[in-house]
Design a protein around this motif. Structure first.
Motif, PDB file in Angstrom:
ATOM      1  N   MET A  45       0.807  -1.340   0.071  1.00  0.00           N
ATOM      2  CA  MET A  45      -0.008  -0.213   0.357  1.00  0.00           C
ATOM      3  C   MET A  45       0.749   1.185  -0.280  1.00  0.00           C
ATOM      4  SD  MET A  45      -1.608   2.689   2.030  1.00  0.00           S
ATOM      5  CE  MET A  45      -0.990   2.227   3.923  1.00  0.00           C
ATOM      6  N   LEU A  46       2.204   1.334   1.046  1.00  0.00           N
ATOM      7  CA  LEU A  46       2.557   2.813   0.849  1.00  0.00           C
ATOM      8  C   LEU A  46       3.254   2.743  -0.932  1.00  0.00           C
ATOM      9  CD1 LEU A  46       4.318   1.963   4.498  1.00  0.00           C
ATOM     10  CD2 LEU A  46       2.972   3.806   3.764  1.00  0.00           C
ATOM     11  N   LEU A  47       4.132   1.289  -1.241  1.00  0.00           N
ATOM     12  CA  LEU A  47       4.199   1.265  -2.504  1.00  0.00           C
ATOM     13  C   LEU A  47       3.409   1.947  -3.314  1.00  0.00           C
ATOM     14  CD1 LEU A  47       6.297  -1.697  -2.398  1.00  0.00           C
ATOM     15  CD2 LEU A  47       7.208   0.625  -2.630  1.00  0.00           C
ATOM     16  N   THR A  48       2.300   1.551  -3.389  1.00  0.00           N
ATOM     17  CA  THR A  48       1.176   2.423  -4.462  1.00  0.00           C
ATOM     18  C   THR A  48       1.707   3.785  -4.409  1.00  0.00           C
ATOM     19  OG1 THR A  48       0.266   0.077  -3.998  1.00  0.00           O
ATOM     20  CG2 THR A  48      -1.127   2.232  -5.185  1.00  0.00           C
ATOM     21  N   LYS A  49       1.186   4.364  -2.761  1.00  0.00           N
ATOM     22  CA  LYS A  49       1.123   5.624  -2.514  1.00  0.00           C
ATOM     23  C   LYS A  49       1.656   6.487  -2.759  1.00  0.00           C
ATOM     24  CE  LYS A  49      -2.581   6.317   0.094  1.00  0.00           C
ATOM     25  NZ  LYS A  49      -3.829   6.982  -0.364  1.00  0.00           N
ATOM     26  N   LEU A  50       3.480   5.806  -2.893  1.00  0.00           N
ATOM     27  CA  LEU A  50       4.070   6.543  -2.948  1.00  0.00           C
ATOM     28  C   LEU A  50       4.473   6.619  -4.690  1.00  0.00           C
ATOM     29  CD1 LEU A  50       6.899   7.724  -2.008  1.00  0.00           C
ATOM     30  CD2 LEU A  50       7.932   5.209  -2.415  1.00  0.00           C
ATOM     31  N   ASN A  51       4.334   5.629  -5.338  1.00  0.00           N
ATOM     32  CA  ASN A  51       3.917   6.161  -7.141  1.00  0.00           C
ATOM     33  C   ASN A  51       3.222   6.782  -7.556  1.00  0.00           C
ATOM     34  OD1 ASN A  51       6.276   3.739  -7.410  1.00  0.00           O
ATOM     35  ND2 ASN A  51       4.527   2.399  -7.107  1.00  0.00           N
ATOM     36  N   SER A  52       2.344   7.161  -7.255  1.00  0.00           N
ATOM     37  CA  SER A  52       1.301   7.718  -6.924  1.00  0.00           C
ATOM     38  C   SER A  52       1.515   8.952  -6.967  1.00  0.00           C
ATOM     39  CB  SER A  52      -0.644   7.523  -6.225  1.00  0.00           C
ATOM     40  OG  SER A  52      -0.983   8.167  -6.808  1.00  0.00           O
ATOM     41  N   GLN A  53       1.993   8.943  -5.661  1.00  0.00           N
ATOM     42  CA  GLN A  53       2.085  11.107  -5.313  1.00  0.00           C
ATOM     43  C   GLN A  53       3.468  10.851  -7.123  1.00  0.00           C
ATOM     44  OE1 GLN A  53       3.574  11.504  -1.393  1.00  0.00           O
ATOM     45  NE2 GLN A  53       5.736  12.211  -1.556  1.00  0.00           N
ATOM     46  N   GLN A  54       4.524  10.185  -6.376  1.00  0.00           N
ATOM     47  CA  GLN A  54       5.815  10.366  -7.752  1.00  0.00           C
ATOM     48  C   GLN A  54       5.304  10.953  -8.661  1.00  0.00           C
ATOM     49  OE1 GLN A  54       8.611   6.954  -6.910  1.00  0.00           O
ATOM     50  NE2 GLN A  54       9.716   8.769  -5.692  1.00  0.00           N
ATOM     51  N   SER A  55       3.964   9.883  -9.503  1.00  0.00           N
ATOM     52  CA  SER A  55       3.253  10.354 -10.885  1.00  0.00           C
ATOM     53  C   SER A  55       2.349  11.457 -11.136  1.00  0.00           C
ATOM     54  CB  SER A  55       2.524   9.045 -11.134  1.00  0.00           C
ATOM     55  OG  SER A  55       1.728   9.424 -12.355  1.00  0.00           O
ATOM     56  N   ARG A  56       2.355  12.029  -9.563  1.00  0.00           N
ATOM     57  CA  ARG A  56       1.238  13.276  -9.546  1.00  0.00           C
ATOM     58  C   ARG A  56       2.614  14.224  -9.211  1.00  0.00           C
ATOM     59  NH1 ARG A  56      -3.676  14.202  -7.921  1.00  0.00           N
ATOM     60  NH2 ARG A  56      -4.218  16.749  -7.175  1.00  0.00           N
ATOM     61  N   GLN A  57       4.078  13.953  -9.127  1.00  0.00           N
ATOM     62  CA  GLN A  57       4.769  15.096  -9.309  1.00  0.00           C
ATOM     63  C   GLN A  57       5.298  15.269 -10.367  1.00  0.00           C
ATOM     64  OE1 GLN A  57       7.305  13.786  -6.044  1.00  0.00           O
ATOM     65  NE2 GLN A  57       6.132  15.029  -4.017  1.00  0.00           N
ATOM     66  N   ASP A  58       5.182  14.350 -11.213  1.00  0.00           N
ATOM     67  CA  ASP A  58       6.571  14.420 -12.445  1.00  0.00           C
ATOM     68  C   ASP A  58       5.426  15.241 -13.715  1.00  0.00           C
ATOM     69  OD1 ASP A  58       8.251  12.689 -11.553  1.00  0.00           O
ATOM     70  OD2 ASP A  58       7.495  11.300 -12.705  1.00  0.00           O
ATOM     71  N   LYS A  59       3.419  15.222 -12.904  1.00  0.00           N
ATOM     72  CA  LYS A  59       2.840  15.972 -14.261  1.00  0.00           C
ATOM     73  C   LYS A  59       2.488  16.740 -13.439  1.00  0.00           C
ATOM     74  CE  LYS A  59       0.054  11.785 -14.635  1.00  0.00           C
ATOM     75  NZ  LYS A  59      -1.600  10.994 -14.355  1.00  0.00           N
ATOM     76  N   GLU A  60       3.182  17.657 -12.551  1.00  0.00           N
ATOM     77  CA  GLU A  60       3.006  18.654 -12.222  1.00  0.00           C
ATOM     78  C   GLU A  60       4.906  19.443 -12.685  1.00  0.00           C
ATOM     79  OE1 GLU A  60       2.827  18.641  -7.177  1.00  0.00           O
ATOM     80  OE2 GLU A  60       0.647  18.458  -7.380  1.00  0.00           O
ATOM     81  N   LYS A  61       5.545  18.623 -12.520  1.00  0.00           N
ATOM     82  CA  LYS A  61       6.795  19.155 -13.697  1.00  0.00           C
ATOM     83  C   LYS A  61       5.804  19.905 -14.751  1.00  0.00           C
ATOM     84  CE  LYS A  61       9.805  17.504  -9.603  1.00  0.00           C
ATOM     85  NZ  LYS A  61      10.541  16.497  -9.904  1.00  0.00           N
ATOM     86  N   MET A  62       5.294  19.006 -15.586  1.00  0.00           N
ATOM     87  CA  MET A  62       5.622  18.864 -17.037  1.00  0.00           C
ATOM     88  C   MET A  62       3.602  19.572 -16.851  1.00  0.00           C
ATOM     89  SD  MET A  62       5.875  15.170 -18.003  1.00  0.00           S
ATOM     90  CE  MET A  62       4.764  14.846 -18.696  1.00  0.00           C
ATOM     91  N   ASN A  63       3.399  20.530 -16.209  1.00  0.00           N
ATOM     92  CA  ASN A  63       2.211  21.547 -16.136  1.00  0.00           C
ATOM     93  C   ASN A  63       1.158  20.254 -17.437  1.00  0.00           C
ATOM     94  OD1 ASN A  63       3.319  23.629 -14.988  1.00  0.00           O
ATOM     95  ND2 ASN A  63       4.465  23.823 -17.164  1.00  0.00           N
ATOM     96  N   VAL A  64       0.821  19.217 -16.483  1.00  0.00           N
ATOM     97  CA  VAL A  64      -0.335  18.722 -17.341  1.00  0.00           C
ATOM     98  C   VAL A  64      -1.002  17.954 -16.054  1.00  0.00           C
ATOM     99  CG1 VAL A  64      -1.213  15.800 -17.342  1.00  0.00           C
ATOM    100  CG2 VAL A  64       1.342  16.673 -17.999  1.00  0.00           C
ATOM    101  N   PRO A  65      -2.534  19.156 -16.782  1.00  0.00           N
ATOM    102  CA  PRO A  65      -3.466  19.154 -15.879  1.00  0.00           C
ATOM    103  C   PRO A  65      -3.958  18.133 -15.084  1.00  0.00           C
ATOM    104  CG  PRO A  65      -4.327  19.572 -17.931  1.00  0.00           C
ATOM    105  CD  PRO A  65      -2.781  18.953 -18.101  1.00  0.00           C
ATOM    106  N   ILE A  66      -4.458  17.560 -13.792  1.00  0.00           N
ATOM    107  CA  ILE A  66      -4.249  16.763 -13.034  1.00  0.00           C
ATOM    108  C   ILE A  66      -5.617  16.402 -12.962  1.00  0.00           C
ATOM    109  CG2 ILE A  66      -3.767  15.810 -10.573  1.00  0.00           C
ATOM    110  CD1 ILE A  66      -0.937  16.939 -10.842  1.00  0.00           C
ATOM    111  N   PRO A  67      -6.309  15.397 -13.044  1.00  0.00           N
ATOM    112  CA  PRO A  67      -7.745  15.982 -12.661  1.00  0.00           C
ATOM    113  C   PRO A  67      -7.978  15.232 -10.671  1.00  0.00           C
ATOM    114  CG  PRO A  67      -7.435  13.948 -13.334  1.00  0.00           C
ATOM    115  CD  PRO A  67      -5.681  14.294 -13.470  1.00  0.00           C
ATOM    116  N   ARG A  68      -8.982  16.336 -10.489  1.00  0.00           N
ATOM    117  CA  ARG A  68      -9.345  15.908  -9.386  1.00  0.00           C
ATOM    118  C   ARG A  68     -10.230  15.095  -8.612  1.00  0.00           C
ATOM    119  NH1 ARG A  68      -5.744  19.514  -5.523  1.00  0.00           N
ATOM    120  NH2 ARG A  68      -6.089  21.820  -7.016  1.00  0.00           N
ATOM    121  N   THR A  69      -9.523  14.367  -7.520  1.00  0.00           N
ATOM    122  CA  THR A  69     -10.719  13.210  -7.160  1.00  0.00           C
ATOM    123  C   THR A  69     -11.475  13.431  -6.202  1.00  0.00           C
ATOM    124  OG1 THR A  69      -8.851  12.563  -5.694  1.00  0.00           O
ATOM    125  CG2 THR A  69      -9.091  11.809  -7.581  1.00  0.00           C
ATOM    126  N   PRO A  70     -13.216  13.655  -5.526  1.00  0.00           N
ATOM    127  CA  PRO A  70     -13.752  13.834  -5.172  1.00  0.00           C
ATOM    128  C   PRO A  70     -13.559  13.097  -3.113  1.00  0.00           C
ATOM    129  CG  PRO A  70     -14.103  11.921  -6.553  1.00  0.00           C
ATOM    130  CD  PRO A  70     -13.612  12.069  -7.047  1.00  0.00           C
TER     131      PRO A  70
END
Length: 70
Positions: A45-70
């Motif tokens: 579970m921690l690895l999944t969260k970490l990978n998700s966090q890193q993916s989100r940060q990578d997208k933010e660096k590339m200025n890719v819009p990130i969909p909001r989750t409810p």
């Protein structure tokens, strides 16, 4: 508690190395098997969260819009 602190990557990777996926042996008690399985579930579970966090940060660096989750 959706985001993990950035410094936890090393800890999670160390835990992953310390408690690798493995099959139970015939001499392991049911209690030990269940405890190890719970430990692995937490690490996965921690690895999944970490990978998700890193993916989100990578997208933010590339200025890719990130969909909001409810």
């Amino acid at each position: 508690m959706n985001d993990l602190p950035l410094y936890s990557e090393e800890l999670i990777k160390q835990l992953d190395a310390m408690f690798p996926h493995r099959c139970p042996t015939i001499d392991m008690s049911m209690e030990k098997i269940q405890r190890y399985a719970g430990t692995r579930d937490l690490i996965d579970m921690l690895l999944t969260k970490l990978n998700s966090q890193q993916s989100r940060q990578d997208k933010e660096k590339m200025n890719v819009p990130i969909p909001r989750t409810p």
